[in-house]
Design an enzyme around this catalytic site. Structure first.
Site, PDB file in Angstrom:
ATOM      1  N   ASP A 161       5.791  -4.258  11.940  1.00  0.00           N
ATOM      2  CA  ASP A 161       4.379  -4.632  12.480  1.00  0.00           C
ATOM      3  C   ASP A 161       4.388  -6.023  13.159  1.00  0.00           C
ATOM      4  OD1 ASP A 161       1.563  -4.886  12.530  1.00  0.00           O
ATOM      5  OD2 ASP A 161       1.780  -2.860  11.620  1.00  0.00           O
ATOM      6  N   ASP A 177       0.326 -15.607  -0.819  1.00  0.00           N
ATOM      7  CA  ASP A 177      -0.329 -15.185   0.078  1.00  0.00           C
ATOM      8  C   ASP A 177      -1.259 -14.039  -0.031  1.00  0.00           C
ATOM      9  OD1 ASP A 177      -0.273 -17.507   1.608  1.00  0.00           O
ATOM     10  OD2 ASP A 177       0.864 -16.692   3.287  1.00  0.00           O
ATOM     11  N   HIS A 202      -2.802  -7.884  12.058  1.00  0.00           N
ATOM     12  CA  HIS A 202      -2.701  -6.534  11.998  1.00  0.00           C
ATOM     13  C   HIS A 202      -1.556  -6.203  10.706  1.00  0.00           C
ATOM     14  CE1 HIS A 202      -1.168  -2.362  12.909  1.00  0.00           C
ATOM     15  NE2 HIS A 202      -2.245  -2.374  13.399  1.00  0.00           N
ATOM     16  N   ASN A 294      -4.121   6.516  18.640  1.00  0.00           N
ATOM     17  CA  ASN A 294      -5.758   6.688  18.539  1.00  0.00           C
ATOM     18  C   ASN A 294      -6.138   6.908  19.926  1.00  0.00           C
ATOM     19  OD1 ASN A 294      -5.609   5.284  16.215  1.00  0.00           O
ATOM     20  ND2 ASN A 294      -5.974   3.245  16.971  1.00  0.00           N
ATOM     21  N   SER A 362      -3.598   3.173  12.325  1.00  0.00           N
ATOM     22  CA  SER A 362      -3.042   2.118  11.522  1.00  0.00           C
ATOM     23  C   SER A 362      -3.278   1.778  10.185  1.00  0.00           C
ATOM     24  CB  SER A 362      -3.092   0.797  12.622  1.00  0.00           C
ATOM     25  OG  SER A 362      -2.267   0.713  13.710  1.00  0.00           O
TER      26      SER A 362
END
Length: 584
Positions: A161, A177, A202, A294, A362
């Site tokens: 990604d 994180d 994302h 999408n 996603s």
């Protein structure tokens, strides 16, 4: 240096009114059998003009590749010079007028596995500004129920990604994180370096759904929160990338220990290069999960490939999201509307507490990737078996083109797996115990009275306390969760707690531990019965593994059954020897 793509950057993720034309395009097949014309290819908005990807055979040397380029009057350069075993994927700048001709000629060359334009891959989500205080989607997939039985321990999930926020400001890996989530080393195919940090948001959102730290009193939850995350950056800060990088990202993940690969990205254009990479990963036992797309129309790529679990997006009412792609390639549906998760982490501004609510396939795909990690942590390591259990336990829906087998129910999946294993192994254990007892009596012997036979048989064949999940003990064990998993798993599956990949050798699910116990305790009258019980339990586990075929074995499916049969026979021989009190 790789070419940056910024065209339409302002609407790269838009699926609202005024979306660019590419969002509504039908899927386009650029397989060699349909060699396109130069004019047609030049008109496509999802390819980079003037560049092609050439996937040459893996055994070609650099000199062979250079010679191939010279013959076609093109300069072939390695797409990722710093990566070994990248599938020999090369890039070439060409005159746009030669595009169709070169694809047709290179396709027919025996040294070339695939050739295509440089296809653009895009992150597949629609941002949504409203904030929600609860993750309805986790409840919908049965997360609370699932956590009692599995959490993805020992499984590594690669997020191919925009990267993941797993690094500190100096570029070193850290596990804070994502509020403590464990990250392993990754790779950045955009910058050609080892720091696959997220500069877009994302990838971190996707990764959080998979393995965000859970039950720590901070932020949000992740479905497979015990799994490790592998950041593989193939999309830029603008959310764009090339299918060449995606292909290399998949291969890199498969070669560096990923058990599951999540692809929350795609293109309407078929990429043979990516398809080859998916096949490569699948052959190595990697479960590949991808967002269906999408466009609201046909399933995009790589989701449409046969070896990929394609995921459509559903809403709170279990209806298909309006933007979700659909078609016969859809394997399963999962929540993809108003999905709340942590996004990019900026310690200076938001102290890693920035929660984004996103829409898109996603967001649906990582739910399924996480459920796959849960299944693998339970010993279902064969990719086909993982797909089967997720589909078999999905909430049924009528239209398979919209939902595939139905809507993901991770809670039912892990519950079903756990108790199927327990019941089948107990039945096999009972049957083998009767057979051994009858054999001993028929030979004039008697059953050894040593202590611990039953406990040892359970430890080896089923798990000493497989009912612990019923009382919610594992989910509440905190840092001692791994201890509870030792109690609910047989010894033959203890290696899963450390590495699902190592389980393919079935070192513990074999006769080896049994013979070790024989060497140590055969001379002890008191413990001999326990050794026999352990041997009986190991035989039962081997028989169940042979029956189910759900383990990815190093020697393949046939050798799995041979291995299990041989080891079960050896364990039964030990059981007859050690449980016969008159033999010694």
């Amino acid at each position: 240096m790789k070419r940056a793509i910024v065209t339409f950057a302002s609407c790269a993720f838009g699926l609202a009114v005024g979306q660019p034309a590419y969002a509504e395009q039908e899927r386009i097949d650029l397989a060699p059998s349909n060699a396109p014309t130069s004019q047609f290819l030049e008109s496509l908005p999802d390819v980079m003009p003037g560049e092609i990807v050439v996937d040459v055979k893996d055994d070609l040397t650099d000199a062979d590749i250079e010679r191939l380029g010279s013959e076609f009057h093109i300069a072939l350069r390695d797409n990722s010079p710093g990566v070994k075993n990248d599938g020999n994927i090369a890039i070439a700048n060409i005159d746009a007028s030669r595009l169709g001709e070169l694809i047709a000629r290179l396709t027919s060359d025996s040294r070339v596995e695939a050739v295509e334009p440089v296809i653009v891959a895009k992150a597949l989500f629609t941002p949504n500004d409203p904030k929600f205080g609860e993750q309805w989607h986790m409840t919908r997939v049965g997360a609370e129920r699932a956590w009692d039985y599995a959490c993805g321990q020992g499984v590594t999930v690669a997020v191919v990604d925009t990267g993941i926020a797993c690094y500190d400001k100096s570029g070193f890996m850290k596990g804070t994180d994502l509020a403590g989530t464990s990250c392993v080393g990754g790779y950045n195919f955009v910058g050609n370096n080892d720091i696959a940090a997220d500069d877009q948001g994302h990838g971190t959102h996707v990764a959080g759904t998979i393995a965000q730290t859970t039950n720590n009193g901070v932020g949000v939850a992740g479905l497979a929160h015990c799994a490790k995350l592998m950041p593989v950056k193939v999309l830029s800060k603008q959310g764009w990338g090339t299918m060449a990088d995606v292909a290399e990202g998949i291969r890199w993940a498969a070669d560096h220990g990923a058990n599951v690969v999540n692809l929350s990205l795609g293109s309407p254009i078929r990429s043979k290069v990516v398809e080859n990479a998916v096949k490569y990963a699948s052959k190595k036992g990697v479960v590949v999960v991808a967002a269906a797309g999408n466009s609201g129309k046909s399933v995009g790529y790589p989701a449409a490939y046969a070896d990929v679990i394609a995921v459509s997006a559903t809403d709170r009412n279990d209806n298909l999201a309006w933007f979700s792609s659909r078609g016969p390639e859809v394997a399963i549906g999962a929540p993809g509307v108003s999905v709340t998760q942590q996004t990019i982490c900026d310690e200076g501004k938001n102290k890693c507490e920035m929660w984004g609510v996103f829409n898109g396939t996603s967001m649906a795909s990582p739910h399924v990737a996480a459920a796959a990690a849960l299944a693998m942590g339970q010993g279902i390591t064969n990719p086909d078996a993982v797909r089967e259990v997720l589909q078999a336990t999905a909430i049924p829906k009528n239209d398979k083109n919209l939902f595939g087998a139905g809507i993901l129910d991770a809670g039912k999946s892990v519950f079903s797996t756990h108790f199927t294993h327990v019941v089948v192994r107990l039945l096999v254990l009972f049957g083998l115990a009767l057979a051994v007892a009858r054999h001993i009596k028929r030979k004039g012997g008697s059953i050894e009275r040593g202590v611990g036979k039953m406990a040892a048989a359970l430890v080896a064949g089923v798990g000493l306390l497989p009912v612990l999940p019923v009382f919610g003990v594992p989910a509440r064990a905190g840092s001692l969760r791994w201890v509870t998993e030792l109690f609910i798993k047989p010894v033959g599956e203890w290696d899963l707690l450390f590495s699902a990949a190592a389980h393919k050798w079935l070192i513990l699910a074999s006769a080896a531990p049994t013979f070790l116990l024989v060497a140590l305790f055969f001379g002890s009258k008191r413990l001999r019965g326990a050794v026999g019980g352990y041997a009986l339990g190991s035989a039962a586990l081997c028989v169940q593994l042979a029956m189910s075929g759900e383990v990815l074995f190093a020697g393949g499916p046939f050798m799995l059954r041979v291995f299990c049969a041989v080891n079960a026979a050896m364990c039964l021989w030990v059981a007859r020897m050690t449980l016969d009190a008159k033999r010694i």
